[in-house]
Design an enzyme around this catalytic site. Structure first.
Site, PDB file in Angstrom:
ATOM      1  N   HIS A   1     -17.398  38.476 -18.846  1.00 47.01           N
ATOM      2  CA  HIS A   1     -17.310  39.611 -17.939  1.00 47.01           C
ATOM      3  C   HIS A   1     -18.571  40.445 -18.080  1.00 47.01           C
ATOM      4  O   HIS A   1     -19.002  40.743 -19.198  1.00 47.01           O
ATOM      5  CB  HIS A   1     -16.068  40.450 -18.258  1.00 47.01           C
ATOM      6  CG  HIS A   1     -14.801  39.795 -17.828  1.00 47.01           C
ATOM      7  ND1 HIS A   1     -14.496  38.494 -18.146  1.00 47.01           N
ATOM      8  CD2 HIS A   1     -13.761  40.249 -17.093  1.00 47.01           C
ATOM      9  CE1 HIS A   1     -13.316  38.186 -17.632  1.00 47.01           C
ATOM     10  NE2 HIS A   1     -12.858  39.232 -16.988  1.00 47.01           N
TER      11      HIS A   1
ATOM     12  N   LYS B   1      -5.980  49.450 -12.443  1.00 42.63           N
ATOM     13  CA  LYS B   1      -6.703  49.812 -11.224  1.00 42.63           C
ATOM     14  C   LYS B   1      -5.731  49.972 -10.052  1.00 42.63           C
ATOM     15  O   LYS B   1      -5.926  50.806  -9.159  1.00 42.63           O
ATOM     16  CB  LYS B   1      -7.732  48.734 -10.904  1.00 42.63           C
ATOM     17  CG  LYS B   1      -8.527  48.949  -9.623  1.00 42.63           C
ATOM     18  CD  LYS B   1      -9.645  47.933  -9.518  1.00 42.63           C
ATOM     19  CE  LYS B   1     -10.324  48.016  -8.161  1.00 42.63           C
ATOM     20  NZ  LYS B   1      -9.562  47.326  -7.113  1.00 42.63           N
TER      21      LYS B   1
END
Length: 852
Positions: A92, A515
């Site tokens: 990532h 999120k």
């Protein structure tokens, strides 16, 4: 005054000053990391016990003696020797520092360690002091004269090589050293030795296997990374065996070994090692030849020579035979030296260094099966209902008849799209891999039983002899809430149960759920989901392992207090099996230096052991009801802002460097899963990264203050206070929010608004957001009964006092740089401004200690 001064700098000066602050904070990180380890060693050296590990409460040296007071030796031994922590390194894009800069910073830390050794030994000579100072000056000078800006995005292959570098340079030596200390601590505490084949720690990787939203990860790339990892492992083992051969000049051995080498061999171990060393050399040559052919697009010979090592068990059998021989002939102390370290490395890393997980989104598998059913004249799989899909897949799994001939998809481009072809080629690649090259097949955005069955079918149809375990990843709030029903549907299918051998791995997504719903709602959904999934698995007699997809930041499920984070999981969900991602900058922070890597391994091992054996608080129903209420209130408040207010997206895009992050060459994959789309399609990492840069950290606290404040103002205030004081899981969550608030600086966020936000309604929105931040602070302080944020965390407060003035400067520099870049006319861009921006982004990340 600072902003006025910065606005007077020309572009060259802006870049120069940004570099100065960025490198200072990076060097401060190295010094701080070194100092933490120094303090830990100092405390260990003043202890009275014999433990080789720290006596801290989150270390095996502290946990084992405490558990020995509560449990018998056999219970502790059985728990420790049966537990497994698997750390999955992922690519990532959150490591903002170039590998060459990280290497130099690592050498700075090594020089500081050397200086400590000189002091501990009674000082140093003038010559040594000059040499040490010169070496330190050289490294710092080299850092300053190096280009800290990555000029191009790394290829997936380079990204994988960079990510696994910590295994080669740090973990290969640190892991067996830690296990040696763990063994000593175990003997000292309960009088039992760590078994030779115990593997409490393992490693895996997504680098080169994670193709979710990253078109750069192809089947060919995965083949290359698998071979490269095999070459690296063979190289490391080859080196170790050569060293072992030089040590084992011993002439006596067991009859078992003598029967193999013959009666005439004077040095039987060296004789036994010679063909092992040659086979490793042959393995390197074979893998390199295959890799070269792939890169050159040559058709390679699929035959596999017999004089190479492909099976971890074959290699382990040879090593343990030598260990038995040494132990049975009075040479146990030799057996427990380098040979034991090699055996433990093979247990942890195998012959592939790190097995790769393959990850792909569920829609891609649906697309593949839809193309297949249309090609076969069966209609559109995508349009079938769930039960029809399940019934059809079950029929195919029960049949031995393949759906497609290998490669037929390349002959019908009108029937199979390029993405479908690549997915089918991926399954063909899986079928070609040797043992242990690959680990799990993770399905992102999994929502149904057919999502899991589809991967089983596609593996079967590709001829995969030993299918990868299929791991559904439940990410959004709705996915988490529906996960138990999905797994219940799967476990109710006899065919599926017959394919999993009583074991199931399930991945919980922390980033996307936060999120989607905000930190508090996501955290409770994750807790409840794991409880429900564990209950469903228990109902069907399935042993479940949860794979925790966490990032480094609080907004992505991270917690700098790893021990507390593991102890905060729902009881009876870990049970000694813990799989978790280590992402981006956290790989270097946790494993970039030997001492830090050992400390990280120690904490994980101690936490999973303590979690299993210590009594844990199970929340009563009234606490659960309260968490449900808090979750609903916080989720609604979060979504009202992020989804419901039309001013949010324009404000986010103008106030943060989100649109510029795509130019930061720190990862191989795009910032969005899809090229189009707004915030909803933005990955969780740049979402967190952008807010962190402005020091507002909005995703980690938005919605929390509204929920806590409402309950504190109601008749349930006492109940909420009771939860905070009596339930570690809830308190850990709230303490994390308090820590994030302490690290936030609304005044800096206001400066970004003043400098970058031009729309009046967006400016008004920014004021409202900071008002919500202030009310969240008040609510959290009231709950914690604190007068200042994180007042009981003296280390954090001291760190912020020291760092914030420097990070403040970088934020002002960044806001000015963003303004100048955005004011430029198209075609007149000044490259110095781009460099300055990239430098400030790295500097703020270094100052905050994380990125995404």
């Amino acid at each position: 005054r600072m902003a006025t001064y910065v606005s007077s700098l020309n572009n060259d000066e802006l870049f120069l000053v940004s570099r100065s602050f960025t490198h200072f904070l990076a060097l401060a990180n190295a010094a701080e990391g070194h100092h933490r380890i120094r303090l830990m060693h100092a405390k260990a050296n003043t202890g009275t016990g014999m433990s080789a590990l720290s006596s801290k409460g989150d270390s095996c040296g502290g946990v084992l003696p405490q558990l020995a007071k509560e449990h018998d030796a056999d219970a502790i031994f059985d728990a420790l020797t049966s537990q497994t922590v698997e750390l999955v390194l992922t690519a990532h894009p959150t490591e903002v520092n170039r590998r060459s800069i990280l290497d130099k910073q690592r050498r700075v830390q090594s020089l500081l360690t050397l200086a400590d050794r000189y002091r501990a030994s009674g000082g140093t000579t003038p010559y040594k002091q000059v040499e040490l100072n010169d070496a330190l000056y050289r490294e710092i000078s080299s850092i300053w004269l190096s280009d800290e800006v990555a000029r191009e995005k790394p290829s997936v292959q380079n990204e994988a090589a960079r990510g696994t570098l910590v295994v080669e340079t740090v973990l290969w030596e640190t892991l067996p050293q830690f296990l040696r200390k763990l063994n000593s601590t175990l003997v000292d505490t309960i009088g039992k030795k760590l078994p030779l084949d115990a593997a409490p720690l393992k490693f895996a990787s997504w680098m080169g296997g994670d193709r979710d939203g990253n078109p750069n990860v192809t089947s060919t790339v995965t083949r290359e990374v698998c071979l490269t990892n095999r070459i690296t492992a063979a190289t490391l083992l080859h080196r170790d065996l050569i060293t072992l051969e030089s040590e084992l000049s011993i002439t006596n051995c067991s009859q078992e070994l003598r029967d193999i080498v013959g009666d005439d061999e004077r040095e039987p171990y060296r004789c036994f090692l010679e063909p092992m060393i040659q086979k490793l050399d042959n393995t390197k040559t074979w893998a390199q030849h295959k890799l070269d052919n792939i890169k050159a697009n040559n058709v390679s010979d699929d035959s596999t020579p017999s004089d190479i090592y492909l099976s971890k068990q074959d290699f382990m059998d040879d090593l343990t035979l030598m260990h038995r021989s040494l132990s049975s002939t009075g040479n146990e102390i030799t057996a427990n030296g380098r040979l034991t370290d090699i055996i433990r490395n093979v247990s942890a890393f195998g012959l592939t260094l790190v097995p790769l997980d393959v990850r792909q989104e569920s829609d891609r598998h649906m697309e593949v099966l839809d193309s297949i059913t249309r090609f076969l004249g069966l209609g559109s799989y995508e349009q079938w209902d769930e039960q029809t899909k399940i019934s059809w897949i079950q029929q195919q799994l029960a049949s031995n008849r393949p759906l497609l001939r290998p490669g037929v998809w390349n002959q019908h481009p009108d029937k199979f799209s390029s993405t479908t072809v690549e997915a089918l080629e991926t399954f063909a690649m899986i079928a070609d891999q040797h043992d242990d090259s690959l680990g799990a097949y993770v399905i992102s955005q999994a929502t149904s039983a057919s999502d899991v069955l589809a991967v089983l079918l596609l593996q079967r149809d590709a001829g995969v002899k030993n299918p990868l375990r299929v791991v559904p990843l439940f990410e959004t709030l709705d996915d988490l809430n529906g996960a138990a029903d999905t797994m219940d549907s799967l476990f109710s299918l006899p065919g599926y149960m017959g394919s999993i051998a009583g074991k199931q791995e399930i991945m919980i997504g922390y980033s996307d759920s936060a999120k989607d719903a905000g930190r508090l709602a996501a955290s409770w959904a994750q807790y409840e989901t794991q409880e429900k999934l564990a209950a469903v698995a228990n109902k069907y007699g399935v042993e479940v392992t949860f794979f925790h997809g966490k990032g480094g930041t609080v907004g992505r499920g991270g917690n700098p207090a790893t021990f507390k984070a593991i102890m905060a999981h729902a009881p009876d969900t870990i049970n000694g099996q813990f799989r978790v991602t280590e992402q981006g900058e956290m790989i270097n922070q946790n494993f970039g230096h030997g001492d830090r890597a050992e400390r990280t391994l120690d904490i994980y091992t101690a936490a999973v052991l303590a979690e299993k054996l210590k009594e844990r608080v199970k929340p009563p129903q009234e606490w659960r009801d309260m968490m449900g209420k808090l979750s609903e209130l916080s989720c609604d408040a979060y979504r009202d802002v992020v989804r419901g207010d039309e001013r949010f997206v324009p404000y986010f895009r103008s106030m943060t460097p989100e649109t510029e992050l795509a130019n930061l060459n720190i990862g191989s994959r795009p910032a969005k899963r899809k090229a189009t789309g707004g915030v909803e399609s933005l990955r969780a990492i740049p979402w967190i990264f952008a807010w962190m840069q402005t020091r507002l950290n909005l995703p980690s606290w938005l919605g929390v203050g509204h929920a806590i404040g409402q309950v504190l103002d109601s008749d349930d205030a006492d109940k909420l206070q009771e939860m905070y004081e009596g339930w570690d899981s809830f308190r850990t969550t709230m303490d994390l929010v308090e820590m994030v608030l302490a690290k936030s600086e609304p005044t800096i966020a206001r400066h970004y608004d003043k400098t970058l936000v031009t729309d009046a309604s967006a400016q008004e929105f920014g004021e409202e957001i900071r008002g919500i931040h202030a009310s969240t602070e008040r609510a959290v302080l009231a709950l914690a009964k604190h007068t200042t944020l994180s007042e009981d965390n003296t280390i954090l407060r001291r760190m912020l006092e020291v760092r914030n003035p420097y990070v403040d400067c970088l934020n002002v520099l960044q806001a000015e740089t963003l303004k100048r870049r955005r004011d430029q006319n198209e075609g007149e861009e000044d490259p110095r401004l781009k460099d300055a921006l990239m430098t400030t982004i790295a500097g703020v990340a270094n100052g905050m200690g994380n990125t995404g």
